[in-house]
Enzyme design. Structure first.
Site, short mmCIF file in Angstrom:
data_model
loop_
_atom_site.label_atom_id
_atom_site.label_comp_id
_atom_site.label_asym_id
_atom_site.label_seq_id
_atom_site.Cartn_x
_atom_site.Cartn_y
_atom_site.Cartn_z
N HIS A 1 -15.21 -2.89 -1.43
CA HIS A 1 -14.38 -1.75 -0.98
C HIS A 1 -15.16 -0.91 0.03
O HIS A 1 -15.41 0.29 -0.20
CB HIS A 1 -13.97 -0.90 -2.19
CG HIS A 1 -12.50 -0.69 -2.30
ND1 HIS A 1 -11.62 -1.71 -2.59
CD2 HIS A 1 -11.73 0.42 -2.16
CE1 HIS A 1 -10.39 -1.24 -2.64
NE2 HIS A 1 -10.43 0.04 -2.36
N VAL B 1 -10.35 3.37 -8.45
CA VAL B 1 -8.99 2.88 -8.64
C VAL B 1 -8.68 2.93 -10.13
O VAL B 1 -9.55 2.67 -10.98
CB VAL B 1 -8.84 1.43 -8.11
CG1 VAL B 1 -9.71 0.45 -8.89
CG2 VAL B 1 -7.38 1.00 -8.14
N GLU C 1 0.81 -1.22 0.00
CA GLU C 1 0.00 0.00 0.00
C GLU C 1 0.84 1.27 0.00
O GLU C 1 0.30 2.37 0.13
CB GLU C 1 -0.93 -0.01 1.21
CG GLU C 1 -1.82 -1.23 1.33
CD GLU C 1 -2.76 -1.40 0.15
OE1 GLU C 1 -3.06 -0.39 -0.52
OE2 GLU C 1 -3.17 -2.55 -0.12
N VAL D 1 -10.65 3.90 -15.33
CA VAL D 1 -11.02 4.08 -13.94
C VAL D 1 -12.13 3.11 -13.56
O VAL D 1 -13.14 3.00 -14.25
CB VAL D 1 -11.47 5.53 -13.66
CG1 VAL D 1 -11.95 5.67 -12.22
CG2 VAL D 1 -10.33 6.51 -13.94
N HIS D 2 -11.92 2.39 -12.45
CA HIS D 2 -12.94 1.48 -11.94
C HIS D 2 -13.54 2.09 -10.68
O HIS D 2 -12.81 2.47 -9.76
CB HIS D 2 -12.33 0.12 -11.59
CG HIS D 2 -13.28 -0.82 -10.92
ND1 HIS D 2 -14.23 -1.54 -11.62
CD2 HIS D 2 -13.45 -1.16 -9.61
CE1 HIS D 2 -14.93 -2.28 -10.79
NE2 HIS D 2 -14.48 -2.07 -9.55
N ASN E 1 -8.78 -0.90 2.85
CA ASN E 1 -9.48 -2.08 2.35
C ASN E 1 -8.54 -3.23 2.02
O ASN E 1 -8.84 -4.39 2.32
CB ASN E 1 -10.31 -1.70 1.12
CG ASN E 1 -11.46 -0.78 1.46
OD1 ASN E 1 -12.45 -1.19 2.04
ND2 ASN E 1 -11.33 0.50 1.09
N GLY E 2 -7.41 -2.93 1.39
CA GLY E 2 -6.48 -3.99 1.01
C GLY E 2 -5.91 -4.70 2.22
O GLY E 2 -5.86 -5.94 2.28
N ARG E 3 -5.47 -3.93 3.22
CA ARG E 3 -4.92 -4.54 4.43
C ARG E 3 -5.97 -5.36 5.16
O ARG E 3 -5.69 -6.47 5.64
CB ARG E 3 -4.36 -3.44 5.35
CG ARG E 3 -3.02 -2.88 4.89
CD ARG E 3 -2.69 -1.58 5.59
NE ARG E 3 -3.51 -0.49 5.07
CZ ARG E 3 -3.59 0.72 5.64
NH1 ARG E 3 -2.95 0.96 6.76
NH2 ARG E 3 -4.33 1.66 5.08
N VAL F 1 -7.45 -0.58 -17.95
CA VAL F 1 -8.52 -0.30 -18.93
C VAL F 1 -9.35 0.91 -18.53
O VAL F 1 -10.44 1.11 -19.03
CB VAL F 1 -9.43 -1.54 -19.10
CG1 VAL F 1 -8.65 -2.68 -19.71
CG2 VAL F 1 -10.07 -1.95 -17.79
#
Length: 263
Positions: free
Chosen positions: A174, A127, A45, A133-134, A180-182, A131
């Site tokens: 999310h 993010v 991160e 922005v999501h 969120n990733g951690r 391809v």
């Protein structure tokens, strides 16, 4: 043999070896692994602490000159969250509920971003991908999505497949403004630990493949790449534990071997 079959076979061997070594024989490895998981998860991160610096912060309480205070706080927060994960992992019959997930996130950002700790997102989250922005689900959708997710997780079997799916589904929602990733990686390790597996680290050098695999899944391209990466990391972790357990077994055998007396 499938990736799942290989890790199951190695876990079975590790379970058998654990019965042949003295209690605490793997404590040193487990301590090192906890520090490594904190270092790697934060590094993915953008945390700038090195592995050695993370160990100094956690073991000695040392402040690293030239490194942001935020990075120190993230290390302490993650280490405490991981300790909590491994403490409650023994409660294998108790389902993981939504409050557990919110408490986990609270621990992840308790000092580094206390204002959002355990609170669902109140802003849009985006993010950048290869391809474009999501955008993640709107804040108004998060409570219902997390309720559904928690109901699924609470009823699911504790297996590596469930752990990896929980990670993917959580990241897809999310639900928090940050962290969120951690939280996803800790939640994955909670399920793995409840299934009797050691927790795994996703290393900084894995980041390109890891992010790409998540993006493929979010585009509807399937989760094979993600699962394959995580099965590889789980197998490597099992190999570390197997090697340590074999050494501990051999040392125990040497210590108890009777040496003939000279006449």
């Amino acid at each position: 043999m499938t990736p799942a079959g290989k890790v199951f076979a190695k876990k079975r061997e590790l379970d058998a070896l654990r019965k042949k070594v003295r209690p605490g024989a793997l404590d040193g490895l487990e301590h090192s692994q906890r520090i490594d998981i904190t270092y790697t998860s934060n590094a993915i991160e953008g945390n700038t602490l090195t592995a050695g610096e993370t160990a100094l912060v956690l073991e000695k309480g040392i402040t690293i000159s030239g490194k942001p205070l935020k990075d120190h706080l993230e290390a302490v927060d993650h280490a405490r969250a991981l300790n909590w994960v491994l403490e409650i992992a023994s409660q294998r019959d108790a389902p993981i509920i939504e409050m557990d997930i919110r408490n986990l996130h609270h621990l992840v950002v308790a000092n580094s971003k206390s204002e959002i700790a355990g609170r669902y997102a109140d802003r849009a989250r985006y993010v950048n991908t290869d391809v474009g922005v999501h955008n993640f689900p709107a804040p108004t959708e998060v409570p219902a999505l997390m309720q559904t997710f928690s109901q699924w997780l609470g009823a699911a079997r504790n297996t590596p497949q469930t752990a990896f799916e929980a990670h993917r589904r959580f990241v897809g929602i999310h639900p928090f403004n940050d962290g969120n990733g951690r939280t996803a990686r800790l939640l994955m390790n909670l399920v793995l630990a409840r299934a009797g597996y050691p927790p795994v680290a996703i290393r900084p050098e894995d980041r390109p493949a890891y992010i790409a695999a998540l993006e493929i899944d979010q585009r509807g391209g399937g989760h094979a790449a993600f699962d394959n990466l995580l099965f590889e990391r789980l197998e490597q972790t099992l190999d570390l534990y197997l090697d340590a357990a074999r050494q501990a077994r051999d040392s125990s055998a040497d210590a108890t071997r009777i040496i003939p007396m000279r006449r």
